[in-house]
Design an enzyme around this catalytic site. Structure first.
Site, PDB file in Angstrom:
ATOM      1  N   ASN A   9       0.881  -1.169   0.000  1.00 33.06           N
ATOM      2  CA  ASN A   9       0.000   0.000   0.000  1.00 33.06           C
ATOM      3  C   ASN A   9       0.917   1.217   0.000  1.00 33.06           C
ATOM      4  O   ASN A   9       1.498   1.555   1.029  1.00 33.06           O
ATOM      5  CB  ASN A   9      -0.893  -0.026   1.248  1.00 33.06           C
ATOM      6  CG  ASN A   9      -1.721   1.248   1.373  1.00 33.06           C
ATOM      7  OD1 ASN A   9      -1.732   2.090   0.474  1.00 33.06           O
ATOM      8  ND2 ASN A   9      -2.401   1.398   2.499  1.00 33.06           N
ATOM      9  N   TRP A  10       1.027   1.813  -1.155  1.00 35.41           N
ATOM     10  CA  TRP A  10       1.948   2.965  -1.269  1.00 35.41           C
ATOM     11  C   TRP A  10       1.434   4.206  -0.561  1.00 35.41           C
ATOM     12  O   TRP A  10       2.164   5.149  -0.357  1.00 35.41           O
ATOM     13  CB  TRP A  10       2.180   3.306  -2.749  1.00 35.41           C
ATOM     14  CG  TRP A  10       2.998   2.320  -3.513  1.00 35.41           C
ATOM     15  CD1 TRP A  10       3.442   1.087  -3.103  1.00 35.41           C
ATOM     16  CD2 TRP A  10       3.502   2.488  -4.869  1.00 35.41           C
ATOM     17  NE1 TRP A  10       4.177   0.486  -4.100  1.00 35.41           N
ATOM     18  CE2 TRP A  10       4.227   1.321  -5.188  1.00 35.41           C
ATOM     19  CE3 TRP A  10       3.389   3.499  -5.807  1.00 35.41           C
ATOM     20  CZ2 TRP A  10       4.849   1.150  -6.428  1.00 35.41           C
ATOM     21  CZ3 TRP A  10       3.998   3.326  -7.049  1.00 35.41           C
ATOM     22  CH2 TRP A  10       4.727   2.163  -7.343  1.00 35.41           C
ATOM     23  N   LYS A  11       0.139   4.223  -0.241  1.00 35.93           N
ATOM     24  CA  LYS A  11      -0.493   5.429   0.317  1.00 35.93           C
ATOM     25  C   LYS A  11      -0.222   6.606  -0.629  1.00 35.93           C
ATOM     26  O   LYS A  11      -0.113   6.399  -1.840  1.00 35.93           O
ATOM     27  CB  LYS A  11      -0.010   5.673   1.750  1.00 35.93           C
ATOM     28  CG  LYS A  11      -0.157   4.385   2.595  1.00 35.93           C
ATOM     29  CD  LYS A  11      -0.010   4.570   4.059  1.00 35.93           C
ATOM     30  CE  LYS A  11      -0.217   3.238   4.754  1.00 35.93           C
ATOM     31  NZ  LYS A  11      -0.173   3.333   6.203  1.00 35.93           N
ATOM     32  N   HIS A  95      -9.499   1.242   4.858  1.00 31.08           N
ATOM     33  CA  HIS A  95      -8.228   1.436   5.562  1.00 31.08           C
ATOM     34  C   HIS A  95      -8.468   2.357   6.759  1.00 31.08           C
ATOM     35  O   HIS A  95      -9.290   3.272   6.695  1.00 31.08           O
ATOM     36  CB  HIS A  95      -7.183   2.047   4.609  1.00 31.08           C
ATOM     37  CG  HIS A  95      -5.811   2.002   5.193  1.00 31.08           C
ATOM     38  ND1 HIS A  95      -5.374   2.918   6.116  1.00 31.08           N
ATOM     39  CD2 HIS A  95      -4.795   1.123   5.020  1.00 31.08           C
ATOM     40  CE1 HIS A  95      -4.138   2.612   6.478  1.00 31.08           C
ATOM     41  NE2 HIS A  95      -3.758   1.519   5.819  1.00 31.08           N
ATOM     42  N   GLU A  97      -6.936   4.782   7.851  1.00 28.53           N
ATOM     43  CA  GLU A  97      -6.759   6.208   7.555  1.00 28.53           C
ATOM     44  C   GLU A  97      -8.025   6.776   6.901  1.00 28.53           C
ATOM     45  O   GLU A  97      -8.403   7.919   7.163  1.00 28.53           O
ATOM     46  CB  GLU A  97      -5.513   6.401   6.665  1.00 28.53           C
ATOM     47  CG  GLU A  97      -4.240   6.154   7.468  1.00 28.53           C
ATOM     48  CD  GLU A  97      -3.064   5.589   6.690  1.00 28.53           C
ATOM     49  OE1 GLU A  97      -3.057   5.667   5.452  1.00 28.53           O
ATOM     50  OE2 GLU A  97      -2.143   5.052   7.340  1.00 28.53           O
ATOM     51  N   GLU A 167      -5.302  -4.752  10.574  1.00 32.02           N
ATOM     52  CA  GLU A 167      -4.288  -3.715  10.746  1.00 32.02           C
ATOM     53  C   GLU A 167      -4.563  -2.943  12.034  1.00 32.02           C
ATOM     54  O   GLU A 167      -5.363  -1.995  12.034  1.00 32.02           O
ATOM     55  CB  GLU A 167      -4.316  -2.726   9.566  1.00 32.02           C
ATOM     56  CG  GLU A 167      -3.994  -3.349   8.233  1.00 32.02           C
ATOM     57  CD  GLU A 167      -3.364  -2.336   7.274  1.00 32.02           C
ATOM     58  OE1 GLU A 167      -2.310  -2.644   6.731  1.00 32.02           O
ATOM     59  OE2 GLU A 167      -3.915  -1.229   7.099  1.00 32.02           O
ATOM     60  N   GLY A 173       2.645   2.407  10.729  1.00 34.53           N
ATOM     61  CA  GLY A 173       3.608   3.498  10.574  1.00 34.53           C
ATOM     62  C   GLY A 173       4.309   3.899  11.853  1.00 34.53           C
ATOM     63  O   GLY A 173       4.945   4.944  11.921  1.00 34.53           O
ATOM     64  N   SER A 212       3.562  -2.028  10.332  1.00 32.89           N
ATOM     65  CA  SER A 212       5.009  -2.090  10.571  1.00 32.89           C
ATOM     66  C   SER A 212       5.619  -3.456  10.248  1.00 32.89           C
ATOM     67  O   SER A 212       6.525  -3.916  10.945  1.00 32.89           O
ATOM     68  CB  SER A 212       5.344  -1.672  12.007  1.00 32.89           C
ATOM     69  OG  SER A 212       4.937  -0.325  12.228  1.00 32.89           O
ATOM     70  N   GLY A 233       2.908  -1.097   4.215  1.00 30.93           N
ATOM     71  CA  GLY A 233       2.931   0.326   3.911  1.00 30.93           C
ATOM     72  C   GLY A 233       4.343   0.790   3.579  1.00 30.93           C
ATOM     73  O   GLY A 233       4.840   0.587   2.472  1.00 30.93           O
ATOM     74  N   GLY A 234       4.996   1.400   4.537  1.00 32.84           N
ATOM     75  CA  GLY A 234       6.306   2.020   4.313  1.00 32.84           C
ATOM     76  C   GLY A 234       7.302   1.118   3.599  1.00 32.84           C
ATOM     77  O   GLY A 234       8.010   1.555   2.677  1.00 32.84           O
TER      78      GLY A 234
HETATM   79  P1  13P Z   1       3.119   0.419   7.615  1.00 30.03           P
HETATM   80  O1  13P Z   1       3.626  -0.864   7.029  1.00 30.03           O
HETATM   81  O2  13P Z   1       3.849   1.628   7.111  1.00 30.03           O
HETATM   82  O3  13P Z   1       3.019   0.363   9.116  1.00 30.03           O
HETATM   83  O4  13P Z   1       1.611   0.618   7.079  1.00 30.03           O
HETATM   84  C1  13P Z   1       0.718  -0.436   7.178  1.00 30.03           C
HETATM   85  C2  13P Z   1      -0.499  -0.084   6.416  1.00 30.03           C
HETATM   86  O5  13P Z   1      -1.257   0.790   6.776  1.00 30.03           O
HETATM   87  C3  13P Z   1      -0.742  -0.814   5.172  1.00 30.03           C
HETATM   88  O6  13P Z   1      -2.023  -0.586   4.695  1.00 30.03           O
END
Ligand code: 13P
Length: 249
Positions: A9-11, A95, A97, A167, A173, A212, A233-234
């Protein structure tokens, strides 16, 4: 035996120039990881680029959100059919967010899930509790409400060949991963809840862990019986790290 899926997930990250190298590296790296499914969920404007660079490879691509209706006067929104036009196999819905910053309810998320499925796209339904909810002991109640909203609206059949991602908000993050035991406990809870409606659908359900996940903790998480891969994510923005996570699958 369920196949592992690792989804990035590149966000809201990337640029045409940066993405080119990342997509090519993931495509190249996945050629030698045939036992794991891999997808990258990119920002909407980069879908044509993902399609162009990943078509014909084992790596799939998708989006991070979708509108719940087919078309109409909804300025700024993107429909599931539009995602299909660009070859999306997956789309993330609900998600944390989106739930937190855009007020998306579990009912709305369920509508988005069903809209994606109707268009032939596999939705990835995100569920998970905040730190406060975990500390209050309401993790299972929160996850149950998020899951039940879909089952109520679409029936348990909606979860056939679908993906759920657990999640925990406090792990996203933050560098604080849920322990493999903590994650496994919630994954088992999700599977049991689905099994109370249909055991066959439950045993085929792909349940990803997100929060994470890094190359150095992926193998331990993915070894748990109810963890079928990760939503990353990251670490999905760094080709070597992302590929190392895929290799752990
Ligand atoms: P991180 O891997 O950066 O913690 O993000 C997880 C996430 O929200 C994937 O959708």
């Amino acid at each position: 035996m369920r196949r592992k899926l690792v989804a990035g997930n590149w966000k809201m990250n990337g640029s045409l120039a940066q993405n080119a190298g990342l997509l090519d590296a993931v495509r190249g790296g996945m050629a030698s990881i045939p036992n794991v499914d891999c997808a990258v969920c990119v920002p909407f404007p980069y879908l044509p680029q993902a399609q162009q660079r990943l078509a014909g490879s084992s790596v799939k691509w998708g989006a991070q959100d979708v509108h719940q209706l087919e078309k109409g006067a909804f300025t700024g929104e993107v429909s599931a059919a539009m995602l299909r036009d660009f070859g999306c196999s997956h789309v993330i819905v609900g998600h944390s967010e989106r739930r937190a910053y855009y007020g998306e309810s579990s009912r709305l998320v369920a509508e988005k899930f069903l809209a994606a499925q109707k268009a032939g796209i596999t939705p990835i339904l995100c569920v998970g509790e905040t730190l406060e909810q975990r500390e209050n002991g309401t993790t299972e109640a929160v996850v149950a409400e998020q899951l039940d909203a879909l089952i109520q609206l679409g029936g348990v059949g909606a979860l056939r060949n679908a993906v759920v991602a657990y999640e925990p908000v406090w792990a996203i993050g933050t560098g604080k991963t849920a322990s493999s035991a903590q994650a496994q406990a919630v994954h088992a809870f999700i599977r049991q809840r689905v099994a109370s409606h249909d055991s066959q659908i439950a045993s085929g359900l792909c349940i990803l862990y997100g929060g994470s996940v890094k190359a150095n903790n992926a193998a331990e998480l993915f070894a748990m019986p109810d963890i079928d891969g990760g939503l990353i994510g990251g670490a999905s923005l760094v080709a070597d790290e992302f590929l190392a996570i895929c290799r752990a699958g």
